[in-house]
Write a protein that holds these residues in place. Structure first.
Motif, PDB file in Angstrom:
ATOM      1  N   ARG A   1       0.818  -1.220   0.000  1.00 58.20           N
ATOM      2  CA  ARG A   1       0.000   0.000   0.000  1.00 58.20           C
ATOM      3  C   ARG A   1       0.848   1.264   0.000  1.00 58.20           C
ATOM      4  NH1 ARG A   1      -4.907   1.186   4.338  1.00 58.20           N
ATOM      5  NH2 ARG A   1      -5.550   3.215   3.494  1.00 58.20           N
ATOM      6  N   PHE A   2       1.964   1.240   0.732  1.00 64.73           N
ATOM      7  CA  PHE A   2       2.769   2.451   0.894  1.00 64.73           C
ATOM      8  C   PHE A   2       4.135   2.340   0.211  1.00 64.73           C
ATOM      9  CE2 PHE A   2       0.018   2.099   4.727  1.00 64.73           C
ATOM     10  CZ  PHE A   2      -0.792   3.201   4.468  1.00 64.73           C
ATOM     11  N   LYS A   3       4.195   1.519  -0.803  1.00 66.26           N
ATOM     12  CA  LYS A   3       5.450   1.314  -1.522  1.00 66.26           C
ATOM     13  C   LYS A   3       6.009   2.644  -2.032  1.00 66.26           C
ATOM     14  CE  LYS A   3       7.426  -1.344  -5.357  1.00 66.26           C
ATOM     15  NZ  LYS A   3       7.127  -2.311  -6.450  1.00 66.26           N
ATOM     16  N   GLY A   4       7.302   2.853  -1.781  1.00 68.19           N
ATOM     17  CA  GLY A   4       7.951   4.065  -2.274  1.00 68.19           C
ATOM     18  C   GLY A   4       7.919   5.236  -1.321  1.00 68.19           C
ATOM     19  N   ASP A   5       7.189   5.124  -0.198  1.00 68.51           N
ATOM     20  CA  ASP A   5       7.133   6.210   0.774  1.00 68.51           C
ATOM     21  C   ASP A   5       8.226   5.983   1.813  1.00 68.51           C
ATOM     22  OD1 ASP A   5       6.563   8.054   2.789  1.00 68.51           O
ATOM     23  OD2 ASP A   5       4.401   7.952   2.431  1.00 68.51           O
ATOM     24  N   ASP A   6       9.305   6.756   1.740  1.00 65.37           N
ATOM     25  CA  ASP A   6      10.442   6.527   2.628  1.00 65.37           C
ATOM     26  C   ASP A   6      10.257   7.151   4.010  1.00 65.37           C
ATOM     27  OD1 ASP A   6      10.778   9.197   2.055  1.00 65.37           O
ATOM     28  OD2 ASP A   6      12.732   8.972   1.064  1.00 65.37           O
ATOM     29  N   ARG A   7       9.080   7.720   4.272  1.00 64.36           N
ATOM     30  CA  ARG A   7       8.796   8.240   5.609  1.00 64.36           C
ATOM     31  C   ARG A   7       7.878   7.298   6.392  1.00 64.36           C
ATOM     32  NH1 ARG A   7       7.264  13.946   6.700  1.00 64.36           N
ATOM     33  NH2 ARG A   7       8.611  13.612   8.507  1.00 64.36           N
ATOM     34  N   ILE A   8       7.688   6.100   5.851  1.00 66.46           N
ATOM     35  CA  ILE A   8       6.959   5.048   6.558  1.00 66.46           C
ATOM     36  C   ILE A   8       7.940   3.901   6.801  1.00 66.46           C
ATOM     37  CG2 ILE A   8       5.103   3.350   6.452  1.00 66.46           C
ATOM     38  CD1 ILE A   8       3.560   5.308   4.689  1.00 66.46           C
ATOM     39  N   HIS A   9       8.083   3.511   8.058  1.00 66.29           N
ATOM     40  CA  HIS A   9       9.028   2.471   8.449  1.00 66.29           C
ATOM     41  C   HIS A   9       8.233   1.313   9.062  1.00 66.29           C
ATOM     42  CE1 HIS A   9      11.919   5.765   7.974  1.00 66.29           C
ATOM     43  NE2 HIS A   9      11.070   6.481   8.707  1.00 66.29           N
ATOM     44  N   LEU A  10       8.215   0.190   8.387  1.00 70.06           N
ATOM     45  CA  LEU A  10       7.401  -0.948   8.797  1.00 70.06           C
ATOM     46  C   LEU A  10       8.272  -2.063   9.356  1.00 70.06           C
ATOM     47  CD1 LEU A  10       5.168  -1.038   5.598  1.00 70.06           C
ATOM     48  CD2 LEU A  10       4.406  -0.291   7.860  1.00 70.06           C
ATOM     49  N   SER A  11       7.765  -2.746  10.387  1.00 71.38           N
ATOM     50  CA  SER A  11       8.485  -3.909  10.905  1.00 71.38           C
ATOM     51  C   SER A  11       7.508  -4.927  11.482  1.00 71.38           C
ATOM     52  CB  SER A  11       9.499  -3.496  11.972  1.00 71.38           C
ATOM     53  OG  SER A  11       8.866  -2.886  13.076  1.00 71.38           O
ATOM     54  N   LYS A  12       7.852  -6.190  11.305  1.00 66.19           N
ATOM     55  CA  LYS A  12       7.068  -7.277  11.907  1.00 66.19           C
ATOM     56  C   LYS A  12       7.607  -7.495  13.318  1.00 66.19           C
ATOM     57  CE  LYS A  12       5.595 -12.070  11.400  1.00 66.19           C
ATOM     58  NZ  LYS A  12       5.992 -12.485  12.752  1.00 66.19           N
ATOM     59  N   ASP A  13       6.869  -7.024  14.288  1.00 63.88           N
ATOM     60  CA  ASP A  13       7.285  -7.099  15.687  1.00 63.88           C
ATOM     61  C   ASP A  13       6.053  -7.209  16.566  1.00 63.88           C
ATOM     62  OD1 ASP A  13      10.240  -6.707  16.279  1.00 63.88           O
ATOM     63  OD2 ASP A  13       9.933  -5.060  14.860  1.00 63.88           O
ATOM     64  N   ASP A  14       6.293  -7.612  17.817  1.00 63.57           N
ATOM     65  CA  ASP A  14       5.253  -7.462  18.822  1.00 63.57           C
ATOM     66  C   ASP A  14       5.652  -6.311  19.753  1.00 63.57           C
ATOM     67  OD1 ASP A  14       7.068  -8.456  20.734  1.00 63.57           O
ATOM     68  OD2 ASP A  14       6.330 -10.508  20.511  1.00 63.57           O
ATOM     69  N   PHE A  15       4.858  -6.065  20.783  1.00 57.29           N
ATOM     70  CA  PHE A  15       5.122  -4.906  21.651  1.00 57.29           C
ATOM     71  C   PHE A  15       6.481  -4.983  22.337  1.00 57.29           C
ATOM     72  CE2 PHE A  15       0.499  -4.560  21.376  1.00 57.29           C
ATOM     73  CZ  PHE A  15       0.361  -3.198  21.179  1.00 57.29           C
ATOM     74  N   SER A  16       6.906  -6.182  22.690  1.00 59.39           N
ATOM     75  CA  SER A  16       8.147  -6.305  23.444  1.00 59.39           C
ATOM     76  C   SER A  16       9.389  -6.304  22.567  1.00 59.39           C
ATOM     77  CB  SER A  16       8.120  -7.568  24.312  1.00 59.39           C
ATOM     78  OG  SER A  16       8.002  -8.721  23.510  1.00 59.39           O
ATOM     79  N   THR A  17       9.276  -6.688  21.297  1.00 56.97           N
ATOM     80  CA  THR A  17      10.461  -6.755  20.427  1.00 56.97           C
ATOM     81  C   THR A  17      10.674  -5.485  19.613  1.00 56.97           C
ATOM     82  OG1 THR A  17       9.223  -7.799  18.600  1.00 56.97           O
ATOM     83  CG2 THR A  17      10.272  -9.263  20.226  1.00 56.97           C
ATOM     84  N   PHE A  18       9.661  -4.653  19.483  1.00 55.50           N
ATOM     85  CA  PHE A  18       9.779  -3.432  18.687  1.00 55.50           C
ATOM     86  C   PHE A  18      10.746  -2.453  19.363  1.00 55.50           C
ATOM     87  CE2 PHE A  18       8.106   0.872  17.566  1.00 55.50           C
ATOM     88  CZ  PHE A  18       8.393   0.824  16.200  1.00 55.50           C
ATOM     89  N   THR A  19      11.573  -1.800  18.551  1.00 56.15           N
ATOM     90  CA  THR A  19      12.473  -0.758  19.050  1.00 56.15           C
ATOM     91  C   THR A  19      11.780   0.590  18.891  1.00 56.15           C
ATOM     92  OG1 THR A  19      14.429  -2.037  18.422  1.00 56.15           O
ATOM     93  CG2 THR A  19      14.730   0.325  18.784  1.00 56.15           C
ATOM     94  N   TYR A  20      11.405   1.201  19.998  1.00 55.67           N
ATOM     95  CA  TYR A  20      10.605   2.417  19.984  1.00 55.67           C
ATOM     96  C   TYR A  20      11.492   3.647  19.776  1.00 55.67           C
ATOM     97  CZ  TYR A  20       6.818  -0.452  21.860  1.00 55.67           C
ATOM     98  OH  TYR A  20       5.863  -1.424  22.031  1.00 55.67           O
ATOM     99  N   PRO A  21      11.294   4.368  18.665  1.00 57.52           N
ATOM    100  CA  PRO A  21      12.058   5.608  18.467  1.00 57.52           C
ATOM    101  C   PRO A  21      11.444   6.740  19.290  1.00 57.52           C
ATOM    102  CG  PRO A  21      10.498   5.340  16.675  1.00 57.52           C
ATOM    103  CD  PRO A  21      10.361   4.116  17.551  1.00 57.52           C
ATOM    104  N   ASP A  22      12.154   7.845  19.409  1.00 56.71           N
ATOM    105  CA  ASP A  22      11.557   9.038  20.012  1.00 56.71           C
ATOM    106  C   ASP A  22      10.397   9.478  19.125  1.00 56.71           C
ATOM    107  OD1 ASP A  22      13.409   9.026  22.021  1.00 56.71           O
ATOM    108  OD2 ASP A  22      14.698  10.535  21.097  1.00 56.71           O
ATOM    109  N   ALA A  23       9.277   9.824  19.750  1.00 55.18           N
ATOM    110  CA  ALA A  23       8.074  10.162  18.981  1.00 55.18           C
ATOM    111  C   ALA A  23       7.292  11.252  19.677  1.00 55.18           C
ATOM    112  CB  ALA A  23       7.197   8.924  18.807  1.00 55.18           C
ATOM    113  N   THR A  24       6.430  11.910  18.911  1.00 56.30           N
ATOM    114  CA  THR A  24       5.534  12.915  19.486  1.00 56.30           C
ATOM    115  C   THR A  24       4.109  12.383  19.600  1.00 56.30           C
ATOM    116  OG1 THR A  24       5.268  13.870  17.267  1.00 56.30           O
ATOM    117  CG2 THR A  24       6.894  14.898  18.726  1.00 56.30           C
TER     118      THR A  24
END
Length: 201
Positions: free
Chosen positions: A72-95
């Motif tokens: 769906r979002f192919k080519g959009d370099d401001r979307i970062h997707l990963s297959k993770d669950d809540f505990s394995t995801f690396t949380y970046p700084d966010a607003t």
């Protein structure tokens, strides 16, 4: 859920109407726009967030979710997707952190650690959380809920316990929903959901 049920759910939610809670949460975020979408599903929230200028970090535990979103979002370099669950995801700084109907499925034994990571990701001033939590009167919280057919573990909150975890936040909106009806699969269900929008202080 079966693969068929997962696909049916994503088909029905891919272009769902924008939720009022998320629209309100967006109005609370400042100029820096970095969002985390927890349990991104078919990508409806990602689509809205991108239209509002957010860089989006999104994850889901289901392969089908990530595959759909990559297409769906192919080519959009401001979307970062990963297959993770809540505990394995690396949380970046966010607003903004969005967790609509997803934190239910974080196992109770992992929730405190996961919540600490979510809270720390909102380290910037006035970071906003927008999400929902499972109440004790929901069918999914009952002892006879079919965990093998649906989900093995869910985290359930009373109002008092939920308010405790938001002690470092200013509550902007708090709603408790109690509704009875049928699921998409035609099964009777009692929903008991707390919807929370809160700003980090």
């Amino acid at each position: 859920m079966s693969t068929k049920e997962i696909n049916e759910y994503y088909d029905s939610t891919e272009n769902r109407a924008v939720r009022e809670d998320l629209i309100y949460a967006l109005s609370l975020v400042g100029e820096e726009r970095i969002a985390i979408d927890c349990g991104c599903g078919a990508g409806s929230d990602i689509s809205l967030l991108r239209s509002k200028g957010f860089e989006v970090y999104a994850f889901d535990v289901e392969d089908e979710s990530i595959n759909r979103c990559r297409k769906r979002f192919k080519g959009d370099d401001r979307i970062h997707l990963s297959k993770d669950d809540f505990s394995t995801f690396t949380y970046p700084d966010a607003t903004l952190v969005v967790a609509d109907a997803s934190l239910f499925f974080c196992p109770p034994s992992q929730f405190d650690h996961v919540w600490s990571k979510i809270s720390h990701s909102l380290s910037s001033s006035n970071g906003v959380f927008c999400g929902s939590f499972l109440g004790p009167n929901d069918t999914m919280a009952s002892s006879d809920y079919d965990k093998e057919a649906f989900w093995p573990e869910v985290t359930v909150f009373t109002e008092d316990k939920l308010r405790e975890i938001f002690s470092g936040f200013k509550i902007e909106k708090w709603e408790e929903h109690k509704v009875s009806g049928k699921t998409a699969q035609g099964m009777d269900h009692n929903w008991h959901i707390f919807s929370v929008i809160a700003k980090k202080i």
